[in-house]
Scaffold this motif. Sequence first.
Motif, mmCIF file in Angstrom:
data_model
loop_
_atom_site.group_PDB
_atom_site.id
_atom_site.type_symbol
_atom_site.label_atom_id
_atom_site.label_comp_id
_atom_site.label_asym_id
_atom_site.label_seq_id
_atom_site.Cartn_x
_atom_site.Cartn_y
_atom_site.Cartn_z
ATOM 1 N N PHE A 190 0.862 -1.188 0.000
ATOM 2 C CA PHE A 190 0.000 0.000 0.000
ATOM 3 C C PHE A 190 0.898 1.237 0.000
ATOM 4 O O PHE A 190 1.857 1.317 0.757
ATOM 5 N N CYS A 191 0.560 2.184 -0.872
ATOM 6 C CA CYS A 191 1.444 3.325 -1.106
ATOM 7 C C CYS A 191 0.843 4.675 -0.744
ATOM 8 O O CYS A 191 1.564 5.664 -0.699
ATOM 9 N N SER A 192 -0.452 4.759 -0.496
ATOM 10 C CA SER A 192 -1.074 6.025 -0.130
ATOM 11 C C SER A 192 -2.237 5.744 0.811
ATOM 12 O O SER A 192 -2.600 4.579 1.048
ATOM 13 N N ILE A 193 -2.807 6.816 1.335
ATOM 14 C CA ILE A 193 -3.887 6.672 2.303
ATOM 15 C C ILE A 193 -4.930 7.755 2.057
ATOM 16 O O ILE A 193 -4.582 8.900 1.728
ATOM 17 N N ALA A 194 -6.201 7.390 2.209
ATOM 18 C CA ALA A 194 -7.307 8.327 1.990
ATOM 19 C C ALA A 194 -8.073 8.509 3.293
ATOM 20 O O ALA A 194 -8.390 7.530 3.988
ATOM 21 N N TYR A 195 -8.370 9.768 3.634
ATOM 22 C CA TYR A 195 -9.113 10.110 4.845
ATOM 23 C C TYR A 195 -10.451 10.742 4.457
ATOM 24 O O TYR A 195 -10.539 11.479 3.466
ATOM 25 N N SER A 196 -11.453 10.490 5.280
ATOM 26 C CA SER A 196 -12.760 11.144 5.106
ATOM 27 C C SER A 196 -13.447 11.208 6.463
ATOM 28 O O SER A 196 -13.095 10.463 7.382
ATOM 29 N N VAL A 197 -14.435 12.104 6.601
ATOM 30 C CA VAL A 197 -15.153 12.233 7.865
ATOM 31 C C VAL A 197 -15.940 10.955 8.132
ATOM 32 O O VAL A 197 -16.548 10.372 7.212
ATOM 33 N N CYS A 198 -15.917 10.490 9.368
ATOM 34 C CA CYS A 198 -16.638 9.271 9.743
ATOM 35 C C CYS A 198 -18.116 9.388 9.369
ATOM 36 O O CYS A 198 -18.702 10.483 9.418
ATOM 37 N N THR A 201 -12.754 13.864 0.282
ATOM 38 C CA THR A 201 -11.712 12.874 0.565
ATOM 39 C C THR A 201 -10.347 13.528 0.445
ATOM 40 O O THR A 201 -10.086 14.274 -0.503
ATOM 41 N N VAL A 202 -9.500 13.249 1.401
ATOM 42 C CA VAL A 202 -8.140 13.781 1.420
ATOM 43 C C VAL A 202 -7.172 12.623 1.300
ATOM 44 O O VAL A 202 -7.255 11.651 2.064
ATOM 45 N N ILE A 203 -6.245 12.732 0.328
ATOM 46 C CA ILE A 203 -5.317 11.636 0.040
ATOM 47 C C ILE A 203 -3.888 12.122 0.244
ATOM 48 O O ILE A 203 -3.534 13.244 -0.114
ATOM 49 N N SER A 204 -3.073 11.264 0.848
ATOM 50 C CA SER A 204 -1.651 11.559 1.019
ATOM 51 C C SER A 204 -0.825 10.342 0.614
ATOM 52 O O SER A 204 -1.171 9.207 0.964
ATOM 53 N N SER A 205 0.239 10.599 -0.132
ATOM 54 C CA SER A 205 1.141 9.522 -0.552
ATOM 55 C C SER A 205 2.469 9.569 0.180
ATOM 56 O O SER A 205 3.403 8.843 -0.171
ATOM 57 N N VAL A 206 2.557 10.416 1.188
ATOM 58 C CA VAL A 206 3.792 10.527 1.965
ATOM 59 C C VAL A 206 3.812 9.432 3.030
ATOM 60 O O VAL A 206 2.862 9.307 3.817
ATOM 61 N N GLY A 252 -13.818 18.997 17.438
ATOM 62 C CA GLY A 252 -12.755 18.055 17.145
ATOM 63 C C GLY A 252 -13.034 17.296 15.860
ATOM 64 O O GLY A 252 -13.728 17.789 14.969
ATOM 65 N N PHE A 253 -12.541 16.085 15.766
ATOM 66 C CA PHE A 253 -12.670 15.357 14.496
ATOM 67 C C PHE A 253 -12.827 13.860 14.728
ATOM 68 O O PHE A 253 -12.374 13.295 15.739
ATOM 69 N N CYS A 254 -13.451 13.238 13.764
ATOM 70 C CA CYS A 254 -13.489 11.777 13.625
ATOM 71 C C CYS A 254 -13.271 11.481 12.157
ATOM 72 O O CYS A 254 -14.081 11.874 11.308
ATOM 73 N N LEU A 255 -12.181 10.803 11.838
ATOM 74 C CA LEU A 255 -11.826 10.508 10.451
ATOM 75 C C LEU A 255 -11.670 9.010 10.244
ATOM 76 O O LEU A 255 -11.048 8.320 11.064
ATOM 77 N N SER A 256 -12.220 8.527 9.159
ATOM 78 C CA SER A 256 -11.983 7.151 8.724
ATOM 79 C C SER A 256 -10.826 7.167 7.729
ATOM 80 O O SER A 256 -10.680 8.109 6.942
ATOM 81 N N TYR A 257 -10.023 6.127 7.762
ATOM 82 C CA TYR A 257 -8.926 6.044 6.786
ATOM 83 C C TYR A 257 -8.958 4.685 6.107
ATOM 84 O O TYR A 257 -9.426 3.680 6.663
ATOM 85 N N ILE A 258 -8.450 4.668 4.875
ATOM 86 C CA ILE A 258 -8.280 3.405 4.145
ATOM 87 C C ILE A 258 -7.048 3.534 3.270
ATOM 88 O O ILE A 258 -6.896 4.527 2.540
ATOM 89 N N GLN A 259 -6.155 2.602 3.397
ATOM 90 C CA GLN A 259 -4.916 2.650 2.620
ATOM 91 C C GLN A 259 -5.179 2.240 1.168
ATOM 92 O O GLN A 259 -6.018 1.365 0.895
ATOM 93 N N GLN A 260 -4.454 2.895 0.262
ATOM 94 C CA GLN A 260 -4.628 2.673 -1.170
ATOM 95 C C GLN A 260 -3.482 1.809 -1.702
ATOM 96 O O GLN A 260 -2.301 2.063 -1.388
ATOM 97 N N PRO A 261 -3.795 0.780 -2.498
ATOM 98 C CA PRO A 261 -2.745 -0.111 -2.988
ATOM 99 C C PRO A 261 -1.824 0.596 -3.988
ATOM 100 O O PRO A 261 -2.211 1.554 -4.662
ATOM 101 N N CYS A 262 -0.612 0.094 -4.074
ATOM 102 C CA CYS A 262 0.355 0.625 -5.038
ATOM 103 C C CYS A 262 -0.100 0.267 -6.448
ATOM 104 O O CYS A 262 -0.628 -0.827 -6.692
ATOM 105 N N THR A 263 0.112 1.181 -7.365
ATOM 106 C CA THR A 263 -0.324 0.971 -8.754
ATOM 107 C C THR A 263 0.793 0.505 -9.660
ATOM 108 O O THR A 263 0.566 0.150 -10.808
#
Length: 473
Positions: free
Chosen positions: A343-351, A425-430, A461-472
């Motif tokens: 997995f190379c990146s991750i996506a966040y969104s509000v719960c 949706t917010v995505i980060s590849s770092v 405050g915040f509640c965020l769900s995350y899911i990792q994105q597979p490498c392409t």
Amino acid sequence: MCWISKSAVCLVKEDVAQGSSVSFLSTEMQKRRLIVLLLCVLSSSCVYCQLDNNYVEDEIDAKQVDAPTRGFFGKHWRHQIVDAQSKLSETNNETMAVSAIAEETSTDVEKSASREGKFFSLFTVVKFANDDCTTVSNDNGTCYSASECSARGGVASGSCAGGFGVCCTFSYTCGQTTYQNSSYFSNLNYPSNYDATGSCQLTVNKASSNVCQLRLDFIVMMLVQPETNDSNCNRDQFIVTGGSRVPSICGTNNGQHMYVETGLLGNSPITLTVVTSGTGFARQWRIKVTQLNCDSIGRAPNSCVQYYTGVSGTIQSFNYDGISGRQLSNQDYTICIRTESNFCSIAYSVCSGGVYSITGPTGGSATAVGTPIGALVGSTTCNTDWLTIPCASDNGRAIQRGNSVCQDRLCGDAFASVVQTTSGTVISSVRPFRVTVHFDGFEANVPTSVTNVQGQFNNRGFCLSYIQQPCTS
């Protein structure tokens, strides 16, 4: 020789008593009697011939063992017989004791022992590590023998190590000290509530020199909410001292956790303190304290106050409950998520059904009467409270729409990496995947009747769900 009856001996004795002389050898009968007498004299030391001392011919008892020896042969034979029976008795007792153990533990062990002709005590063979285990009430414990659990002051609940050990839990409360792994720190008289003013401390010492971290799991953490004028934990608070810096918290934090660095050298204790002020609130806490070795696969990376594993999950700010919880002041910490394989990146969104409300510089807040300010980005506008997500974008690329570069700071009352009115949706590849939380010292609460409130008010405050994105590639 030894089957000659007592009556034969008595006949010879009777003849002598009646005055018979050596001349009785002239008759045949007297010859036979003399032969019988001589044979009995020669064999009188045989155990089975000692019939004139009231011994039964087919029985060997304590009288025979204590009886005086009668000649070389008698001493030799009697010792052989007695010693053999004694050793047989001892062997049978040992075998029965070991067999009982084998029967209780394993039929296979018993069968194997029978084939070998002898077997050893299982207590010298069976050994097991003091690994983590789960009790019948689903608490975490440590696997010990029943006697060791009791000696350490623990409570046995369920078995472990294939039935050879017990799952041992250790519970502590105010003013106590622990050297145990997988221990629990609770309020006085837990699970009853605590409603008083006081300071409750637990001192945690390393279980071994190889311990580098503590993981604190808040099974239950119900303290008074922060002050309404500045959202600081002035009345109740949970504090950790002696290790790496972690934020002080209060309010509702059930299910949250913290990692505390203990240091590589020495055994400086870590102190967990719950400070309570005033009455009229049903406080309750139960914290699981897990000690992690320096080489443990569960150890969090350095500087991570929270650490999550798995392809997907949920992260929340402290004191987030989705209904009445408020954003705490003076929060500076990092949430880390382990990068899973491939997995190379991750996506966040509000719960789903959750809230995202981080301070903006001006305007209203979505949780108060006023104009929502939407999603804000960048260090210019997000200069009081913010989340840092390295190179956050809305499509996973560094260049976003409008030719703007990716953003690091996010705030407002909508979650997005671009300025907009709704969350996305917010995505980060770092990598490694990290979210840094910064809330300043002013997070006031105002009545909903007040309009046009500043962005520093009524934040949740915040509640965020995350899911990792597979490498392409």
